[in-house]
Write a protein that holds these residues in place. Sequence first.
Motif, PDB file in Angstrom:
ATOM      1  N   GLN A 107      13.425   2.179  28.033  1.00  0.00           N
ATOM      2  CA  GLN A 107      12.601   1.193  28.757  1.00  0.00           C
ATOM      3  C   GLN A 107      11.242   1.803  29.115  1.00  0.00           C
ATOM      4  O   GLN A 107      10.206   1.144  29.046  1.00  0.00           O
ATOM      5  CB  GLN A 107      13.304   0.721  30.042  1.00  0.00           C
ATOM      6  CG  GLN A 107      14.679   0.104  29.814  1.00  0.00           C
ATOM      7  CD  GLN A 107      14.743  -0.778  28.570  1.00  0.00           C
ATOM      8  OE1 GLN A 107      13.904  -1.650  28.354  1.00  0.00           O
ATOM      9  NE2 GLN A 107      15.721  -0.531  27.710  1.00  0.00           N
TER      10      GLN A 107
ATOM     11  N   ASN B 290       9.025   1.838  26.050  1.00  0.00           N
ATOM     12  CA  ASN B 290       8.602   0.467  25.715  1.00  0.00           C
ATOM     13  C   ASN B 290       7.485   0.031  26.659  1.00  0.00           C
ATOM     14  O   ASN B 290       6.463  -0.510  26.236  1.00  0.00           O
ATOM     15  CB  ASN B 290       9.777  -0.515  25.863  1.00  0.00           C
ATOM     16  CG  ASN B 290      10.622  -0.635  24.596  1.00  0.00           C
ATOM     17  OD1 ASN B 290      10.141  -0.370  23.500  1.00  0.00           O
ATOM     18  ND2 ASN B 290      11.874  -1.018  24.763  1.00  0.00           N
TER      19      ASN B 290
ATOM     20  N   ASP C 293      15.031  -4.435  22.221  1.00  0.00           N
ATOM     21  CA  ASP C 293      13.668  -3.897  22.096  1.00  0.00           C
ATOM     22  C   ASP C 293      12.778  -4.824  21.270  1.00  0.00           C
ATOM     23  O   ASP C 293      11.567  -4.897  21.499  1.00  0.00           O
ATOM     24  CB  ASP C 293      13.712  -2.498  21.459  1.00  0.00           C
ATOM     25  CG  ASP C 293      14.617  -1.559  22.233  1.00  0.00           C
ATOM     26  OD1 ASP C 293      14.298  -1.278  23.400  1.00  0.00           O
ATOM     27  OD2 ASP C 293      15.670  -1.156  21.696  1.00  0.00           O
TER      28      ASP C 293
ATOM     29  N   THR D 128      11.716  -7.192  23.917  1.00  0.00           N
ATOM     30  CA  THR D 128      10.757  -6.563  24.847  1.00  0.00           C
ATOM     31  C   THR D 128       9.385  -6.401  24.201  1.00  0.00           C
ATOM     32  O   THR D 128       8.349  -6.605  24.846  1.00  0.00           O
ATOM     33  CB  THR D 128      11.284  -5.177  25.288  1.00  0.00           C
ATOM     34  OG1 THR D 128      12.615  -5.322  25.749  1.00  0.00           O
ATOM     35  CG2 THR D 128      10.410  -4.562  26.368  1.00  0.00           C
TER      36      THR D 128
END
Lengths: 287, 287
Positions: free
Chosen positions: B75, B78, B197, B200
């Motif tokens: 996270q 990202n 992902d 995201t």
Amino acid sequence: MRTYFDCVPCFINQTLGLVKSANGTDCQAEKVLKQVLTNLASIDYSSAPPVMAQKIYRTLYQVYGERDFYYHEKQRFNTLALEVLPDIIKKIIVAEDVFTEKVKLSIAANIIDFGKNAHLTEHDVFKSLDEAITREIDQEKIQTLKNAINKADKILYLCDNTGEIVFDRLLIESMPLKKITCAVRGKPVINDATLEDAKTSGLIDIVNVIANGSDAPGTVLDDCSPEFRKAFDDADLIIAKGQGNYETLSGVENKRIIFMLLVKCSIVARDIGCPTGMFVIHDKLCN
Amino acid sequence: MRTYFDCVPCFINQTLGLVKSANGTDCQAEKVLKQVLTNLASIDYSSAPPVMAQKIYRTLYQVYGERDFYYHEKQRFNTLALEVLPDIIKKIIVAEDVFTEKVKLSIAANIIDFGKNAHLTEHDVFKSLDEAITREIDQEKIQTLKNAINKADKILYLCDNTGEIVFDRLLIESMPLKKITCAVRGKPVINDATLEDAKTSGLIDIVNVIANGSDAPGTVLDDCSPEFRKAFDDADLIIAKGQGNYETLSGVENKRIIFMLLVKCSIVARDIGCPTGMFVIHDKLCN
């Protein structure tokens, strides 16, 4: 000192370095690697790391036959040490405390360790020796060492590596020679010093030198010869050079052992409680 | 690409990194390490390295339960990528060839690889992205890539890592979106990108994205889902990002695959025939 999980990549790297040095077939390399991995899978982590290193060597002997895998490199570093010695003596002879300088050089030369760095160069050794004079060392520990040497009747000095042994000789020349027995490894293992190196370095000309009868890159007492065990038991001071001797003897009780080493890995550093790269005199009964 | 003996220390380091990340007991760590070493002792060196990495992950799942070991780090990277993106777009929008700059950024972001470096920092990523603009890339290969994209009817784009996927999206925005299907891993493995992902990063908003059904950190075709296999078979161009996809697909015949990667280890470098650190576009049918 026990073996830590973080020692495992180091064992593998040592094995790969030796396999390359042996210059055999891919089939031989795979055989060695698989056997070492099998041994590592059943390792007893309470044993000292050199116990595993010894197993690795025995696997190599089985596959490639008994030989001194680093023979030429060992000669190279002995020769290098003997060549630079006269100039280094000229530099330290004017020091306020020549003994301290000799201790620092002997520890600086502990960098010649193919177990930690199979790609060691002459430059690395020159650098370590050159910087030795400017390195800090605990003066209280130097005094402890001096006092212990003066007080002891029988001193056992455990050598570590080739090349380095030349600087051990230089240091031992400043000690009461009649009190001292030096020990080297019983068989070639990594680039640890053997009787041949004790001859090459001239150590054998000034003190009694014995082989410890073992092929471990350290001092695994159970694996040593009766002659060595007697010398160990009789000594009232043991001076132990290098990480291998620290790893195998740091757990021995009721014996005064003063370790002298260059701390080359984070695991030994953590065990001693100092940063890596330190010049350490570690007195087991005082710490 | 086969597995080389020199891959073994890397597998062990990956395992130790994961074991630390799992933050379990010593007993669990020893269980994992012994199982991985046992697996490594019977490894088939003709398999690609990600096949072994997959086994390592399955061992971890057995001992610690199924989980995303690098969830928080994934996270973090990202978010980092999304945060720096607007400033980076401002810089490259004025370039003579924006496509080339996007390719370089997408390769530069391939540094976000915990398999190679579990201690990766934000600084490492900033540095790689900052330097991307000044990095050289083979202009002939860029042209090959452009031509292949224009000529192809169905393009399968294989993503690699989290964070990096944000820059894959940026690059894909310059491609004919209707031709493109993107694939991510079927389950969390190392810090490889999954469907989460793809969401995201916003990739899922611009192209069709599928999971490959596999938990290998690469593309092990035999292990992928029928849906992915169909997309793979139907594609007339496959763009494969990163070392894991190179290692698992470089041996696939009769398929046009263009690899795009940052060469992060000497083994992949030797296999491709370039130095480490290179930004590589490797066209399998042209080389």
